[in-house]
Scaffold this active site. Structure first.
Site, PDB file in Angstrom:
ATOM      1  N   GLU A 172      42.573  49.804  28.893  1.00  0.00           N
ATOM      2  CA  GLU A 172      42.506  48.475  28.272  1.00  0.00           C
ATOM      3  C   GLU A 172      41.625  47.553  29.103  1.00  0.00           C
ATOM      4  O   GLU A 172      41.571  47.697  30.318  1.00  0.00           O
ATOM      5  CB  GLU A 172      43.922  47.863  28.217  1.00  0.00           C
ATOM      6  N   LYS A 224      40.891  44.412  31.166  1.00  0.00           N
ATOM      7  CA  LYS A 224      41.723  43.480  31.927  1.00  0.00           C
ATOM      8  C   LYS A 224      41.177  42.091  31.628  1.00  0.00           C
ATOM      9  O   LYS A 224      40.045  41.759  31.984  1.00  0.00           O
ATOM     10  CB  LYS A 224      41.658  43.799  33.417  1.00  0.00           C
ATOM     11  N   ASP A 252      40.784  38.165  31.857  1.00  0.00           N
ATOM     12  CA  ASP A 252      40.928  37.191  32.930  1.00  0.00           C
ATOM     13  C   ASP A 252      41.475  35.883  32.365  1.00  0.00           C
ATOM     14  O   ASP A 252      40.734  34.989  31.980  1.00  0.00           O
ATOM     15  CB  ASP A 252      39.562  36.973  33.601  1.00  0.00           C
ATOM     16  N   TYR A 275      49.652  42.897  25.669  1.00  0.00           N
ATOM     17  CA  TYR A 275      49.375  44.196  26.280  1.00  0.00           C
ATOM     18  C   TYR A 275      50.602  44.995  26.721  1.00  0.00           C
ATOM     19  O   TYR A 275      50.472  46.078  27.259  1.00  0.00           O
ATOM     20  CB  TYR A 275      48.408  44.055  27.464  1.00  0.00           C
ATOM     21  N   LYS A 313      39.211  47.047  39.285  1.00  0.00           N
ATOM     22  CA  LYS A 313      38.574  45.723  39.289  1.00  0.00           C
ATOM     23  C   LYS A 313      37.056  45.862  39.309  1.00  0.00           C
ATOM     24  O   LYS A 313      36.508  46.588  40.140  1.00  0.00           O
ATOM     25  CB  LYS A 313      39.013  44.958  40.545  1.00  0.00           C
ATOM     26  N   CYS A 343       5.741  14.938  45.321  1.00  0.00           N
ATOM     27  CA  CYS A 343       5.776  16.390  45.150  1.00  0.00           C
ATOM     28  C   CYS A 343       5.579  17.064  46.511  1.00  0.00           C
ATOM     29  O   CYS A 343       4.625  16.746  47.231  1.00  0.00           O
ATOM     30  CB  CYS A 343       4.668  16.795  44.187  1.00  0.00           C
ATOM     31  N   CYS A 395       1.945  18.876  46.561  1.00  0.00           N
ATOM     32  CA  CYS A 395       0.651  18.199  46.539  1.00  0.00           C
ATOM     33  C   CYS A 395       0.746  16.748  46.995  1.00  0.00           C
ATOM     34  O   CYS A 395      -0.273  16.090  47.144  1.00  0.00           O
ATOM     35  CB  CYS A 395       0.035  18.270  45.134  1.00  0.00           C
ATOM     36  N   CYS A 408       5.723  16.310  38.287  1.00  0.00           N
ATOM     37  CA  CYS A 408       4.710  16.043  39.302  1.00  0.00           C
ATOM     38  C   CYS A 408       3.500  15.457  38.585  1.00  0.00           C
ATOM     39  O   CYS A 408       3.076  15.971  37.557  1.00  0.00           O
ATOM     40  CB  CYS A 408       4.335  17.343  40.010  1.00  0.00           C
ATOM     41  N   CYS A 438      -2.080  20.191  42.044  1.00  0.00           N
ATOM     42  CA  CYS A 438      -0.819  20.666  42.618  1.00  0.00           C
ATOM     43  C   CYS A 438      -0.842  22.194  42.644  1.00  0.00           C
ATOM     44  O   CYS A 438      -0.875  22.839  41.595  1.00  0.00           O
ATOM     45  CB  CYS A 438       0.360  20.172  41.792  1.00  0.00           C
TER      46      CYS A 438
HETATM   47  S1  IVH Z   1      49.613  45.259  32.254  1.00  0.00           S
HETATM   48  C1  IVH Z   1      53.275  46.214  34.503  1.00  0.00           C
HETATM   49  N1  IVH Z   1      47.428  44.984  30.835  1.00  0.00           N
HETATM   50  O1  IVH Z   1      46.477  41.498  35.088  1.00  0.00           O
HETATM   51  C2  IVH Z   1      51.962  45.984  33.878  1.00  0.00           C
HETATM   52  N2  IVH Z   1      47.878  43.404  32.563  1.00  0.00           N
HETATM   53  O2  IVH Z   1      46.741  42.103  37.974  1.00  0.00           O
HETATM   54  C3  IVH Z   1      51.645  44.570  33.861  1.00  0.00           C
HETATM   55  N3  IVH Z   1      46.175  41.635  32.744  1.00  0.00           N
HETATM   56  O3  IVH Z   1      49.630  40.110  35.588  1.00  0.00           O
HETATM   57  C4  IVH Z   1      50.338  44.203  33.442  1.00  0.00           C
HETATM   58  N4  IVH Z   1      44.895  42.310  31.095  1.00  0.00           N
HETATM   59  O4  IVH Z   1      48.064  39.007  33.890  1.00  0.00           O
HETATM   60  C5  IVH Z   1      48.176  44.499  31.845  1.00  0.00           C
HETATM   61  N5  IVH Z   1      45.551  44.839  29.468  1.00  0.00           N
HETATM   62  C6  IVH Z   1      46.298  44.348  30.478  1.00  0.00           C
HETATM   63  C7  IVH Z   1      45.935  43.177  31.185  1.00  0.00           C
HETATM   64  C8  IVH Z   1      46.744  42.749  32.233  1.00  0.00           C
HETATM   65  C9  IVH Z   1      45.077  41.390  32.032  1.00  0.00           C
HETATM   66  C10 IVH Z   1      46.638  40.816  33.888  1.00  0.00           C
HETATM   67  C11 IVH Z   1      48.073  40.412  33.826  1.00  0.00           C
HETATM   68  C12 IVH Z   1      48.679  40.958  35.071  1.00  0.00           C
HETATM   69  C13 IVH Z   1      47.496  41.105  35.967  1.00  0.00           C
HETATM   70  C14 IVH Z   1      47.743  42.130  37.030  1.00  0.00           C
END
Ligand code: IVH
Length: 677
Positions: free
Chosen positions: A114, A116, A118, A225, A314, A408, A411, A426, A432
């Protein structure tokens, strides 16, 4: 060499982690980037692993980060919200799988991959299908009750669909899409309020407002998620099935997730996700990998901090903090004086960054950047690095604000900024050296005269050696001029001469473009050329005659007329003629101009420098081509400008449709399909 005292270092790290943890989780005002915060935690963890006697019960490693703020009522989660362990490399992912296999004696037979997201983690509780509570993660055990704010998010259903279980607790990430983030920052700037550093901070700040209407206005969204608890519902065997079930209840589950059979497929997913990380409408900072089988998840269990059955890969950080050492200016081909930041070198987005554009004086003021500030620098993908903003809490009082220099630096002529304009310029004209250099680089560039062999370094040399004082001088260069220049043998000189010679015969539109007149871009140049067919006739054209051309408005017409009114500019054109540059286009054969794009279908995405959206469309259709809005297998090419739609680019790549830039587009307007090579 100094040795590190582990006791002192552990205390130092704990103090730093507590401080930054509070700024991040409670105040929503972090002053270091996430990756730097993570590095502190990792260093402390490593230290404690080596010296277990150093572990104290209140060490930040002994709980999941985060503290409970007193702004909102605390809520105890029914099940703890764990954090995730990180993997920074593919090798660390493999090591994670090896640990799993060692523990359960088999390879897991399926993983969920999945994105991640932010944003910020929240927990939602539904009782008999009705949303009864929404909370932040807090420290994982206790969070804050932000139900009123979460109810304002459109993608969080207030009531579930179908036949919901008696009790359901789900987790997900609340985030702010880029478009909403940019719009919000624009509003903040306009009303003189502080801008947000990134979408995550903006999302976190928005759900922790006392007034829920604010969260409602900010176009937040959620991806679910995980299921925390299901009572009175089906028993599910895999994470994948669980997500399908949650989606069937109307919860928003990210379609970018994928169930894959083995670690090789996980790695392929991770690599693809990293390549396309900037193609989504939201910010992603990695990939979360989870063991798909729920019985196996249960067998694997949890460490003090995180599940063993999941890991977060990450991506390398795209944002880092560094010091703003000074602000300098560049003078471009139109004389525009553009400030840029000189930074203490910082490795961000996969590259060392030492400079970043600051656009104009106004931007510096809006962002309140001061020399010696600690600043957040962002470099995402191939996008040029950007200074996001200062870290206000690190100001010492020593910082100095910046104003545009009066003269400038290249020049010495005055820098002027006409009333009401954003851009300072300028006033030195071609005296220049910076402006001359930039103009020459543009003049010789692919979208203008396309002079092969005349790159930036050569231009720099020719300007420094005073062999060129204006673009027409290029056509008077002789091979002898290069005598004695290091690295310039007969072959390279001959190649350059051939490149220059080829450029003598470009269609006159190219010469008009290459003049670099403000407002007179490729589209205008093409129109001028197709109507007048000769530079001489263009020079004598009146403003009215120009205005009569379809697509030419008063700004362009005036810009051209004013340019040719200057004696030195007309002298420059004469000098091109003397240098052997073509000043006329042949008369078209019947139908030639209008059908060069017959059978060609183009999609334009992003902002082009020389064409508005309508101009580009007209330029295509007036040549017999088709301009459409979406990429399909019938698309001949996708033309991309600045900030193109990521999904269009991805689709073009998937379908094998060529993706071209503005220079190639201009070439297509002349030569049709052939320009694609
Ligand atoms: S699963 C026990 N799935 O990442 C599993 N977390 O660094 C718990 N996050 O606190 C998290 N996308 O805020 C999971 N597809 C995803 C996610 C995700 C973002 C965040 C979440 C978690 C943090 C962990």
């Amino acid at each position: 060499m100094t040795t590190i005292d582990p006791v002192a270092r552990a205390e130092e790290l704990r103090a730093a982690i507590r401080y930054h943890g509070h700024r991040y989780h409670v105040l929503d005002e972090p002053e270091i980037a996430d990756a730097e915060y993570d590095a502190l935690i990792r260093e402390l963890e490593a230290l404690e692993e080596w010296h277990p006697d150093l572990i104290t019960p209140d060490s930040p490693t002994q709980r999941v980060g985060g503290a409970v703020s007193d702004l909102f009522a605390p809520v105890t989660h029914r099940r703890r919200l764990f954090s995730l362990d990180n993997a920074d490399t593919i090798d660390e992912l493999r090591a994670w799988e090896e640990r799993l296999v060692r523990q359960v004696g088999q390879t897991p037979g399926g993983y969920s991959c999945e994105l991640k997201i932010d944003g910020l983690a929240v927990s939602l509780t539904y009782q008999d299908g009705v949303l009864t509570r929404g909370a932040t993660r807090g420290d994982g055990i206790t969070g804050e009750d932000i139900t009123a704010n979460l109810r304002m998010i459109e993608s969080i259903p207030l009531r579930l669909l179908g036949a919901p279980p008696a009790l359901l607790e789900v987790r997900g990430e609340v985030y702010m899409p880029y478009a909403a983030f940019e719009a919000l920052n624009l509003r903040q700037a306009e009303s003189g309020e502080r801008m947000f550093i990134n979408p995550r901070n903006a999302a976190a700040g928005s759900v922790r407002q006392k007034d829920p209407t604010i969260a409602g206005e900010r176009q937040l969204a959620i991806w679910i998620y995980q299921a925390g608890l299901i009572e009175g519902g089906p028993t599910l065997a895999t994470h994948g099935e669980t997500m399908e079930y949650l989606a069937s209840l109307g919860l928003r589950v990210n379609p970018a997730s994928s169930i894959v059979p083995d670690l090789d497929a996980v790695i392929a997913y991770v690599e693809a996700a990293e390549r396309t990380r900037n193609d989504h409408e939201y910010q992603t900072d990695g990939v979360v990998v989870k063991v798909d089988s729920i019985p196996l998840q249960e067998e694997l269990g949890f460490t003090a901090r995180a599940p063993r059955w999941a890991v977060a890969y990450k991506f390398p950080p795209e944002e880092r903090t560094t010091r703003l050492l000074s602000i300098e200016i560049n003078v471009g081909r139109t004389g525009a004086a553009t400030p840029y930041a000189v930074l203490e070198p910082v490795f961000v987005g996969g590259a060392n960054v030492t400079n970043a554009t600051l656009h104009n004086e106004e931007q510096i003021r809006v962002k309140d950047l001061r020399i010696a500030d600690t600043v957040v620098v962002r470099r995402a993908g191939d996008v040029i690095p950007e200074v996001v903003g200062p870290v206000l809490s690190l100001r010492t009082g020593e910082e100095r604000s910046w104003t545009m220099p009066e003269n400038c630096p290249f020049c010495g002529n005055p820098i002027v900024r006409p009333e009401g304009e954003k851009v300072a310029r300028c006033s030195g004209g071609l005296s220049c050296p910076s402006r001359l250099r930039e103009w020459l680089a543009f003049f010789a560039g692919r979208s203008a005269m396309d002079i092969e062999g005349l790159g930036y370094k050569t231009i720099q040399l020719l300007v420094d050696e005073r062999l060129i004082a204006d673009p027409a001088d290029i056509f008077f260069l002789t091979p002898e001029a290069f005598d004695g220049f290091e690295g310039w043998g007969d072959v390279s000189v001959a190649n350059l001469m051939a490149g220059i010679d080829a450029a003598r015969d470009r269609p006159i539109a190219r010469l008009v473009i290459a003049l670099g007149i403000r407002h007179v871009g490729p589209k205008a140049a093409e129109e001028f050329a197709s109507v007048f067919r000769s530079i001489d006739r263009l020079v004598t054209a009146t403003e009215e005659e120009l205005l009569a051309i379809d697509g030419i408005g008063p700004t362009i017409a005036r810009a051209w007329v004013e340019w040719v009114a200057e004696d030195e500019n007309r002298a420059l054109l004469e000098k091109f003629r003397r240098g052997g540059v073509r000043m006329e286009d042949p008369e078209p054969e019947a139908g030639e101009v209008s059908d060069v794009l017959a059978g060609v279908t183009l999609v334009v995405s992003g902002t082009l420098t020389g064409f508005s959206r309508d101009d580009a469309q007209n330029a295509i259709t007036s040549r017999g081509g088709k301009a459409t809005g979406s990429v399909s297998k019938n698309t001949t090419a996708l033309v991309v400008g600045e900030n193109p739609g990521a999904s269009k680019v991805a689709r073009a790549e998937a379908l094998g449709v060529p993706v071209i830039d503005e220079a190639v587009f201009v070439e297509m307007l002349e030569r049709g399909r052939q320009a694609l090579g």
